[in-house]
Design a protein around this motif. Structure first.
Motif, mmCIF file in Angstrom:
data_model
loop_
_atom_site.group_PDB
_atom_site.id
_atom_site.type_symbol
_atom_site.label_atom_id
_atom_site.label_comp_id
_atom_site.label_asym_id
_atom_site.label_seq_id
_atom_site.Cartn_x
_atom_site.Cartn_y
_atom_site.Cartn_z
ATOM 1 N N THR A 163 0.792 -1.144 0.077
ATOM 2 C CA THR A 163 0.150 -0.070 -0.040
ATOM 3 C C THR A 163 0.751 1.314 0.060
ATOM 4 O O THR A 163 0.736 2.284 -0.818
ATOM 5 N N ALA A 164 2.050 1.376 0.919
ATOM 6 C CA ALA A 164 2.881 2.450 0.910
ATOM 7 C C ALA A 164 3.597 2.841 -0.469
ATOM 8 O O ALA A 164 4.126 3.990 -0.495
ATOM 9 N N GLY A 165 3.956 1.592 -1.268
ATOM 10 C CA GLY A 165 4.417 1.965 -2.505
ATOM 11 C C GLY A 165 6.051 1.262 -2.533
ATOM 12 O O GLY A 165 6.695 1.654 -3.602
ATOM 13 N N PHE A 166 6.362 0.304 -1.665
ATOM 14 C CA PHE A 166 7.615 -0.330 -1.918
ATOM 15 C C PHE A 166 7.718 -1.396 -3.229
ATOM 16 O O PHE A 166 6.570 -1.937 -3.491
ATOM 17 N N LYS A 167 8.696 -1.400 -3.643
ATOM 18 C CA LYS A 167 8.930 -2.121 -4.870
ATOM 19 C C LYS A 167 10.046 -3.137 -4.945
ATOM 20 O O LYS A 167 11.002 -2.646 -4.144
ATOM 21 N N PRO A 168 9.990 -4.470 -5.440
ATOM 22 C CA PRO A 168 11.357 -5.081 -5.347
ATOM 23 C C PRO A 168 12.556 -4.491 -5.739
ATOM 24 O O PRO A 168 12.308 -3.685 -7.058
ATOM 25 N N GLY A 169 13.554 -4.811 -5.211
ATOM 26 C CA GLY A 169 14.908 -3.964 -5.924
ATOM 27 C C GLY A 169 15.062 -2.712 -5.064
ATOM 28 O O GLY A 169 16.123 -1.998 -4.974
ATOM 29 N N ASP A 170 14.241 -2.021 -4.169
ATOM 30 C CA ASP A 170 14.121 -0.895 -3.361
ATOM 31 C C ASP A 170 15.444 -1.239 -2.310
ATOM 32 O O ASP A 170 15.438 -2.231 -1.746
ATOM 33 N N LEU A 171 16.180 -0.135 -2.213
ATOM 34 C CA LEU A 171 17.233 -0.196 -1.305
ATOM 35 C C LEU A 171 17.101 0.766 -0.175
ATOM 36 O O LEU A 171 16.994 1.942 -0.303
ATOM 37 N N ILE A 172 16.710 0.019 1.137
ATOM 38 C CA ILE A 172 16.528 1.180 2.201
ATOM 39 C C ILE A 172 17.862 1.549 2.868
ATOM 40 O O ILE A 172 18.517 0.728 3.265
ATOM 41 N N THR A 173 17.986 2.896 2.912
ATOM 42 C CA THR A 173 19.216 3.305 3.315
ATOM 43 C C THR A 173 19.179 4.157 4.686
ATOM 44 O O THR A 173 20.312 4.346 5.523
ATOM 45 N N ALA A 174 17.770 4.532 5.244
ATOM 46 C CA ALA A 174 17.795 5.189 6.426
ATOM 47 C C ALA A 174 16.161 5.220 6.752
ATOM 48 O O ALA A 174 15.338 4.979 5.786
ATOM 49 N N ILE A 175 15.800 5.397 8.057
ATOM 50 C CA ILE A 175 14.665 5.223 8.616
ATOM 51 C C ILE A 175 14.457 6.347 9.537
ATOM 52 O O ILE A 175 15.098 6.552 10.623
ATOM 53 N N ASP A 176 13.598 7.455 9.392
ATOM 54 C CA ASP A 176 13.548 8.478 10.150
ATOM 55 C C ASP A 176 14.795 9.156 10.145
ATOM 56 O O ASP A 176 15.265 9.972 11.339
ATOM 57 N N PHE A 200 10.960 6.288 5.153
ATOM 58 C CA PHE A 200 11.868 5.329 4.918
ATOM 59 C C PHE A 200 12.685 6.285 3.435
ATOM 60 O O PHE A 200 11.805 6.399 2.910
ATOM 61 N N THR A 201 13.868 6.292 3.646
ATOM 62 C CA THR A 201 14.684 6.594 2.740
ATOM 63 C C THR A 201 14.987 5.572 1.662
ATOM 64 O O THR A 201 15.526 4.557 2.219
ATOM 65 N N VAL A 202 14.608 5.497 0.441
ATOM 66 C CA VAL A 202 14.650 4.506 -0.260
ATOM 67 C C VAL A 202 15.484 4.848 -1.462
ATOM 68 O O VAL A 202 15.244 5.715 -2.195
#
Length: 384
Positions: A163-176, A200-202
């Motif tokens: 629902t939030a819009g994450f997709k396969p291949g996204d790399l999460i680099t930071a949270i808050d 999430f910074t993606v």
């Protein structure tokens, strides 16, 4: 025959849990009491006994300074009995103190300056934290650790992440705004933030985007009981992407401190949610639950798993002992704080009432935790 096999399996499970439990608890208690002991010796306080366990003594010996080192029948704790104490909980004995000679008062715990008494009391929990740091750091330094990139391999349909819009291949680099080192670090943050909005910074297609998502709250049953955790609905990369990272001693110590702090922070987070009604007290566990976990860790995780459990339990016991409850180390420190503010100790009556209240609270907590353990054990048997 089936009955005999069942009994044999139960006996094997019992001893398979009890022996690792006694090993884990003995190490943690020994280090805690050794903290009190060493600082007490350093401060020149006489020590009558160093006990692992309570109740009747099984065996022991006297060292050259007259301290009785002993192992007792009930292996659920321990104590150091200083000169002038009425018991192992360092409750002062006014009548004995009044009859002491000047030489005896010089080595008596209750007659020491408040700074020395506070140092001796605080040394136990501090020793537990140091043990945890050393074990976490040692495991990282000697064996390194496998790290997975915080990359999304797949997204569960109709999940929070979908629902939030994450997709396969996204790399999460930071949270808050806090950098994310690997997938495990991201997982820890998400599981501890159920119902809390996170930014999430993606990294996607060589550019950074921000995705806001609130992890859903789910119930997860563990050997310790039922836990409420946050869940996004994303899967980690394949294990083949994991790489073994080795750290030098300095970085290992830093990570050991970080792991210890994580346990402390997660504990306070749970307590805060418990007070505000967002968590349930059924997650509290006692000796039965710890014994069960010890057996499972020894069976599935071996020595390395037990070392990690010792570190985790050491932090928990150190933190628990710092709670401002009379009878615990934190209660003694609270009394000493009142003594510093007032310029004199609390009255004997006030201390006696405080210790009785503290004993009642500790016993109630133990009984409640034991009841939770029994319920969790019953649920486990029902599901097998």
């Amino acid at each position: 025959m089936d009955f005999l096999n069942a009994m044999g399996g139960t006996a094997g499970s019992f001893f398979g849990a009890v022996i690792p439990f006694l090993f884990v608890l003995t190490v943690v208690v020994f280090v805690h009491e050794m903290g009190h002991f060493l600082v007490g010796r350093w401060c020149g306080v006489g020590i009558h006994a160093f006990s692992l366990g309570f109740g009747p003594e099984l065996f022991g010996f006297n060292d050259r300074r007259g301290t009785r080192w002993k192992l007792c029948a009930i292996p659920l704790g321990g104590y150091v009995k200083f000169h002038g104490d009425a018991n192992g909980a360092s409750v002062p004995d006014p009548e004995t103190i009044a009859r002491m000679s000047p030489q005896e008062r010089a080595i008596s715990f209750p007659t020491q300056p408040v700074s020395k008494r506070a140092a001796i009391v605080a040394a136990g929990p501090i020793a537990n934290f140091l043990l945890a740091i050393a074990l976490f750091a040692g495991a990282i330094w000697l064996g390194g650790r496998y790290e997975l990139p915080a990359r999304v391999s797949s997204v569960e349909p109709n999940s929070v992440a979908d629902t939030a819009g994450f997709k396969p291949g996204d790399l999460i680099t930071a949270i808050d705004g806090q950098p994310v080192r690997d997938f495990n670090a991201m997982y820890r943050t998400v599981t501890g933030a159920a119902g809390t909005s996170l930014a999430f910074t993606v990294q996607r297609d060589d550019r950074d985007i921000t995705i806001n998502a609130t992890p859903a709250t789910i119930d997860e049953r563990t050997p310790f009981g039922r836990h409420r955790i946050g869940r996004l609905g994303i899967r980690s990369p394949a294990g083949s992407e994991a790489k073994l990272v080795h750290y030098d001693l300095g970085d290992s110590l830093r990570l050991g401190v970080h792991e210890t702090y994580f346990v402390v922070e997660r504990t306070f987070s749970y307590l805060g949610k418990l007070i505000t009604g967002r968590e349930s007290a059924d997650q509290l566990s006692g000796p039965i639950g710890i014994a069960r976990v010890s057996g499972e860790v020894a069976k599935n995780g071996g020595v390395g798993g037990l070392v990690g459990l010792i570190a985790l339990l050491s932090v928990s016991i150190g933190l628990l002992n710092l709670f401002p409850v009379p009878l615990l180390d934190g209660g003694h420190l609270l009394f000493y704080a009142f003594e510093v503010v007032r310029g004199r100790p609390l009255s004997e009556r006030a201390q006696e009432v405080g210790f009785r209240i503290g004993l009642a609270l500790v016993l109630m907590l133990m009984l409640f935790a034991a009841w939770n353990d029994i319920l969790n054990l019953g649920a486990s048997w029902k599901n097998t």
